[in-house]
Design a protein around this motif. Sequence first.
Motif, PDB file in Angstrom:
ATOM      1  N   UNK A  97       0.843  -1.207   0.000  1.00 27.02           N
ATOM      2  CA  UNK A  97       0.000   0.000   0.000  1.00 27.02           C
ATOM      3  C   UNK A  97       0.872   1.247   0.000  1.00 27.02           C
ATOM      4  N   UNK A  98       1.912   1.240   0.808  1.00 31.81           N
ATOM      5  CA  UNK A  98       2.804   2.397   0.895  1.00 31.81           C
ATOM      6  C   UNK A  98       3.424   2.729  -0.458  1.00 31.81           C
ATOM      7  N   UNK A 129      -3.556   1.840   8.270  1.00 29.62           N
ATOM      8  CA  UNK A 129      -3.927   0.436   8.481  1.00 29.62           C
ATOM      9  C   UNK A 129      -2.741  -0.476   8.183  1.00 29.62           C
ATOM     10  N   UNK A 130      -2.021  -0.187   7.104  1.00 29.78           N
ATOM     11  CA  UNK A 130      -0.854  -0.997   6.775  1.00 29.78           C
ATOM     12  C   UNK A 130       0.238  -0.833   7.828  1.00 29.78           C
ATOM     13  N   UNK A 131       0.355   0.364   8.398  1.00 31.95           N
ATOM     14  CA  UNK A 131       1.365   0.578   9.434  1.00 31.95           C
ATOM     15  C   UNK A 131       1.101  -0.336  10.642  1.00 31.95           C
ATOM     16  N   UNK A 157      -1.988 -13.356  14.356  1.00 27.56           N
ATOM     17  CA  UNK A 157      -3.443 -13.455  14.211  1.00 27.56           C
ATOM     18  C   UNK A 157      -4.071 -12.073  14.042  1.00 27.56           C
ATOM     19  N   UNK A 158      -3.634 -11.121  14.857  1.00 28.26           N
ATOM     20  CA  UNK A 158      -4.157  -9.758  14.748  1.00 28.26           C
ATOM     21  C   UNK A 158      -3.750  -9.112  13.424  1.00 28.26           C
ATOM     22  N   UNK A 159      -2.556  -9.411  12.958  1.00 29.73           N
ATOM     23  CA  UNK A 159      -2.104  -8.856  11.682  1.00 29.73           C
ATOM     24  C   UNK A 159      -3.035  -9.258  10.545  1.00 29.73           C
ATOM     25  N   UNK A 160      -3.414 -10.530  10.511  1.00 27.57           N
ATOM     26  CA  UNK A 160      -4.310 -11.010   9.462  1.00 27.57           C
ATOM     27  C   UNK A 160      -5.687 -10.361   9.561  1.00 27.57           C
ATOM     28  N   UNK A 161      -6.137 -10.105  10.784  1.00 27.58           N
ATOM     29  CA  UNK A 161      -7.445  -9.478  10.972  1.00 27.58           C
ATOM     30  C   UNK A 161      -7.442  -8.011  10.542  1.00 27.58           C
ATOM     31  N   UNK A 162      -6.328  -7.324  10.777  1.00 30.93           N
ATOM     32  CA  UNK A 162      -6.243  -5.893  10.496  1.00 30.93           C
ATOM     33  C   UNK A 162      -5.999  -5.607   9.021  1.00 30.93           C
ATOM     34  N   UNK A 163      -5.260  -6.449   8.350  1.00 25.51           N
ATOM     35  CA  UNK A 163      -4.706  -6.158   7.030  1.00 25.51           C
ATOM     36  C   UNK A 163      -5.713  -5.601   6.037  1.00 25.51           C
ATOM     37  N   UNK A 164      -6.903  -6.177   5.964  1.00 24.27           N
ATOM     38  CA  UNK A 164      -7.902  -5.719   4.999  1.00 24.27           C
ATOM     39  C   UNK A 164      -9.169  -5.205   5.677  1.00 24.27           C
TER      40      UNK A 164
END
Length: 326
Positions: A97-98, A129-131, A157-164
Motif C-alpha cells: 500500500x505504501x 492500516x498498513x502501518x 493473528x491480529x495482523x491477518x485481521x487488520x490487514x484488509x
Amino acid sequence: MIEVTKDLPRSADGLQMDWLEVPFGPVFPGLPGGLKLTLTLDGDGVTEGQATSLVGMATEGEGSEESQESEGSQESEEMDADTFIEHLASAIPLAPVSYRLLACLAIEQAAGLSDDQATTQARNSALERERIASHLGWLAQSGRQLGFAWLTQRASTLQLKVRDAGRDRIAELEPELRTLGTRLERTPLLKSRLKGIGVLPVDSSDLRGPVARAAEDGGDAWARLWQRLDEIAASLELLKSGEEPELPVLRDIGNASGTGKATVDTPRGEARLSLKLEHGKVKSYKLDTACSHHIDLVPKLVEGQELGDALLAVGSLDLSPWEVIS
C-alpha cells in the motif's frame, strides 16, 4: 595446545580460537526471509558482520550514464502508469500500500494534478492500516527470536485481521491491540532482555521512521519496540477520524508528460520516488528507501556483541530485504 594456537587471533577473554564465518538466512527464525546475515564468530562473540538482501530491487536495463551513477536509479523500457504502480507494489510485498501510494503521488504530480481531499484521506487511512499490520508482523517476528510463542501467535493473528479491515472492524479490534501492548509491558524480563541491545552508533546518519524516532529515546531495541507500539496507538486514533481505508488508485492523468516526486512515511520510514512521465508512460524513476540506509547499520550494531544479542539487534531494525535498493 600453546603451539597449535599461538598464531590465532586473541579473543576478548584472552583465549585464542579459530574465527568462523557463519551465515544466517536467507531463511532464519526471527529474521525476515530474503535477508542474509553473515557473522564472523569468535566463540559466541561477533567480531564483524554484514547484511545483504537477496531479493532487493536492482537497476534495470542499460540506463543513461547519469542513471548508472545514481544509487537507486531505474531506467528501463517504458511502462504505462498503472503497470508501473503494480510493478512497484508487487516488488515490495511487506508494504504494498505504501509503495502503491508513493507511485500514485509521484505520477499525479508529474501530470499536474492537484490534491483531492477526500481521496487523500482515504489513502492515508489505508496507509495507517498498513502501518498497524506491519508493526504486528514485526512483533510476531520478534516473538520467534525471543522464544515467546504467545506473542508470535497473537501478533500474527491480529495482523491477518487488520490487514484488509474496514474502520468499524478495526474499532472492534482496538481493545485487543491495546491489550497486547499492556501484556508486553508486564512481561517479566522483557525490558532487561532488550534494554541496551542494539544501541545505535553516535555517528548514525539518515535514520528514518521508527528507528529514527526511537533514537531520541535511548536508541536501543527496547526503545524501538515501544516506538512501534506507540505508532500502532497513533494509527488507531487517525483511523477513527479519517475516511474508510481505500487502496490507492491512480486518478485520470490522460496523456500527460512531466516530472514528479513524492515522499511517503512507510512503516519502516520515508521512501522517496522521483520519475519522468512521457505521454502517460513512466520513462525512468529513482527510488530511495529507509531500509537501503538502515542495512548499513548492521556492521556496527553486531561488532563486539554476543551472538544472541547481535541477532536481536538486527531484528529490531525491522529490515525489509525487498526495500533494499542495489
